[in-house]
Design a protein around this motif. Structure first.
Motif, PDB file in Angstrom:
ATOM      1  N   GLN A 166     -12.357   8.296 -10.074  1.00  0.00           N
ATOM      2  CA  GLN A 166     -12.134   7.096  -9.501  1.00  0.00           C
ATOM      3  C   GLN A 166     -10.744   6.880  -9.489  1.00  0.00           C
ATOM      4  O   GLN A 166     -10.349   6.300  -8.667  1.00  0.00           O
ATOM      5  CB  GLN A 166     -12.723   6.133 -10.334  1.00  0.00           C
ATOM      6  CG  GLN A 166     -14.490   6.325 -10.146  1.00  0.00           C
ATOM      7  CD  GLN A 166     -14.688   5.793  -8.859  1.00  0.00           C
ATOM      8  OE1 GLN A 166     -14.407   5.032  -7.968  1.00  0.00           O
ATOM      9  NE2 GLN A 166     -15.968   6.678  -8.412  1.00  0.00           N
ATOM     10  N   GLU A 167      -9.797   7.350 -10.239  1.00  0.00           N
ATOM     11  CA  GLU A 167      -8.499   7.081 -10.176  1.00  0.00           C
ATOM     12  C   GLU A 167      -7.776   7.809  -8.873  1.00  0.00           C
ATOM     13  O   GLU A 167      -6.897   7.422  -8.116  1.00  0.00           O
ATOM     14  CB  GLU A 167      -7.766   7.633 -11.288  1.00  0.00           C
ATOM     15  CG  GLU A 167      -6.138   7.378 -11.320  1.00  0.00           C
ATOM     16  CD  GLU A 167      -5.875   5.977 -11.448  1.00  0.00           C
ATOM     17  OE1 GLU A 167      -4.669   5.471 -10.807  1.00  0.00           O
ATOM     18  OE2 GLU A 167      -6.458   4.991 -11.842  1.00  0.00           O
ATOM     19  N   LYS A 176      -9.058   6.043  -5.919  1.00  0.00           N
ATOM     20  CA  LYS A 176      -8.283   4.801  -5.586  1.00  0.00           C
ATOM     21  C   LYS A 176      -6.740   4.954  -5.065  1.00  0.00           C
ATOM     22  O   LYS A 176      -6.578   4.333  -4.186  1.00  0.00           O
ATOM     23  CB  LYS A 176      -8.203   4.219  -7.109  1.00  0.00           C
ATOM     24  CG  LYS A 176      -7.517   2.867  -6.931  1.00  0.00           C
ATOM     25  CD  LYS A 176      -7.172   2.000  -8.413  1.00  0.00           C
ATOM     26  CE  LYS A 176      -6.248   0.614  -8.395  1.00  0.00           C
ATOM     27  NZ  LYS A 176      -5.852   0.530  -9.723  1.00  0.00           N
ATOM     28  N   LYS A 177      -6.123   6.143  -5.434  1.00  0.00           N
ATOM     29  CA  LYS A 177      -4.856   6.387  -4.931  1.00  0.00           C
ATOM     30  C   LYS A 177      -4.581   6.816  -3.605  1.00  0.00           C
ATOM     31  O   LYS A 177      -3.953   6.425  -2.747  1.00  0.00           O
ATOM     32  CB  LYS A 177      -4.354   7.533  -6.169  1.00  0.00           C
ATOM     33  CG  LYS A 177      -3.591   7.048  -7.208  1.00  0.00           C
ATOM     34  CD  LYS A 177      -3.066   8.413  -7.918  1.00  0.00           C
ATOM     35  CE  LYS A 177      -2.308   7.821  -9.316  1.00  0.00           C
ATOM     36  NZ  LYS A 177      -1.492   8.851  -9.787  1.00  0.00           N
ATOM     37  N   CYS A 234      -7.046   5.822  -1.502  1.00  0.00           N
ATOM     38  CA  CYS A 234      -7.435   4.628  -0.948  1.00  0.00           C
ATOM     39  C   CYS A 234      -5.981   3.831  -0.779  1.00  0.00           C
ATOM     40  O   CYS A 234      -5.832   3.076   0.424  1.00  0.00           O
ATOM     41  CB  CYS A 234      -8.195   3.778  -1.385  1.00  0.00           C
ATOM     42  SG  CYS A 234      -9.991   4.127  -1.354  1.00  0.00           S
ATOM     43  N   GLU A 235      -5.157   4.015  -1.747  1.00  0.00           N
ATOM     44  CA  GLU A 235      -3.754   3.216  -1.378  1.00  0.00           C
ATOM     45  C   GLU A 235      -2.861   3.723  -0.266  1.00  0.00           C
ATOM     46  O   GLU A 235      -2.270   2.914   0.336  1.00  0.00           O
ATOM     47  CB  GLU A 235      -3.106   3.329  -2.752  1.00  0.00           C
ATOM     48  CG  GLU A 235      -3.633   2.150  -3.980  1.00  0.00           C
ATOM     49  CD  GLU A 235      -3.075   2.529  -5.248  1.00  0.00           C
ATOM     50  OE1 GLU A 235      -1.869   3.483  -5.408  1.00  0.00           O
ATOM     51  OE2 GLU A 235      -3.483   2.274  -6.291  1.00  0.00           O
ATOM     52  N   GLN A 295      -4.085   2.675   3.100  1.00  0.00           N
ATOM     53  CA  GLN A 295      -3.960   1.095   3.378  1.00  0.00           C
ATOM     54  C   GLN A 295      -2.583   1.358   3.597  1.00  0.00           C
ATOM     55  O   GLN A 295      -2.074   0.500   4.566  1.00  0.00           O
ATOM     56  CB  GLN A 295      -3.817   0.447   2.011  1.00  0.00           C
ATOM     57  CG  GLN A 295      -3.565  -1.040   2.330  1.00  0.00           C
ATOM     58  CD  GLN A 295      -3.890  -1.850   1.021  1.00  0.00           C
ATOM     59  OE1 GLN A 295      -3.791  -1.383  -0.125  1.00  0.00           O
ATOM     60  NE2 GLN A 295      -4.125  -3.187   0.970  1.00  0.00           N
ATOM     61  N   PRO A 345      -8.964  -1.125   1.461  1.00  0.00           N
ATOM     62  CA  PRO A 345      -9.261  -0.019   0.710  1.00  0.00           C
ATOM     63  C   PRO A 345     -11.046  -0.217   0.253  1.00  0.00           C
ATOM     64  O   PRO A 345     -11.545   0.890   0.163  1.00  0.00           O
ATOM     65  CB  PRO A 345      -8.712  -0.325  -0.488  1.00  0.00           C
ATOM     66  CG  PRO A 345      -7.490  -1.026  -0.056  1.00  0.00           C
ATOM     67  CD  PRO A 345      -7.804  -1.849   1.180  1.00  0.00           C
ATOM     68  N   GLY A 346     -11.695  -1.233   0.705  1.00  0.00           N
ATOM     69  CA  GLY A 346     -12.849  -1.516   0.312  1.00  0.00           C
ATOM     70  C   GLY A 346     -13.767  -0.728   1.624  1.00  0.00           C
ATOM     71  O   GLY A 346     -14.860  -0.427   1.566  1.00  0.00           O
ATOM     72  N   GLU A 354     -16.080   8.113   0.502  1.00  0.00           N
ATOM     73  CA  GLU A 354     -15.620   9.486   0.415  1.00  0.00           C
ATOM     74  C   GLU A 354     -16.119  10.297   1.411  1.00  0.00           C
ATOM     75  O   GLU A 354     -15.386  11.166   1.865  1.00  0.00           O
ATOM     76  CB  GLU A 354     -16.331  10.019  -0.904  1.00  0.00           C
ATOM     77  CG  GLU A 354     -16.222  11.405  -1.264  1.00  0.00           C
ATOM     78  CD  GLU A 354     -16.915  11.936  -2.443  1.00  0.00           C
ATOM     79  OE1 GLU A 354     -16.585  12.906  -2.680  1.00  0.00           O
ATOM     80  OE2 GLU A 354     -17.318  11.125  -3.108  1.00  0.00           O
TER      81      GLU A 354
END
Length: 79
Positions: free
Chosen positions: A3-4, A7-8, A10-11, A14, A21-22, A26
């Motif tokens: 998940q980390e 998340k990165k 997605c950052e 962005q 990000p939402g 995947e």
């Protein structure tokens, strides 16, 4: 999938494209993300390198055909 790591990624999306990000999944592909064209891909790679503190070889950049491929590549690099 970490998940980390996701998340990165997605950052990075962005930052490169202004993508919410939402809205990133995947299985998202270039056609799903506005701005993810050939020039956008270069911006994305630069953002991924910055976020993860790494660099990518040309063949690795070419492998980044969708988000799942990016995640697999980052996992193989130990991220």
């Amino acid at each position: 999938m970490s998940q980390e790591r996701f998340k990165k990624v997605c950052e990075a999306f962005q930052s490169a494209f202004g993508t919410d990000p939402g809205a990133i999944r995947e299985n998202s592909e270039p056609g799903d993300i506005p701005g993810w064209d050939s020039l956008g891909h270069v911006r994305l790679v630069a953002e991924l390198e910055q976020v993860f503190g790494t660099s990518f070889e040309v063949d690795e950049v070419m492998e980044m055909e969708d988000i799942s491929a990016i995640l697999r590549l980052l996992a193989a690099k130990g991220y």
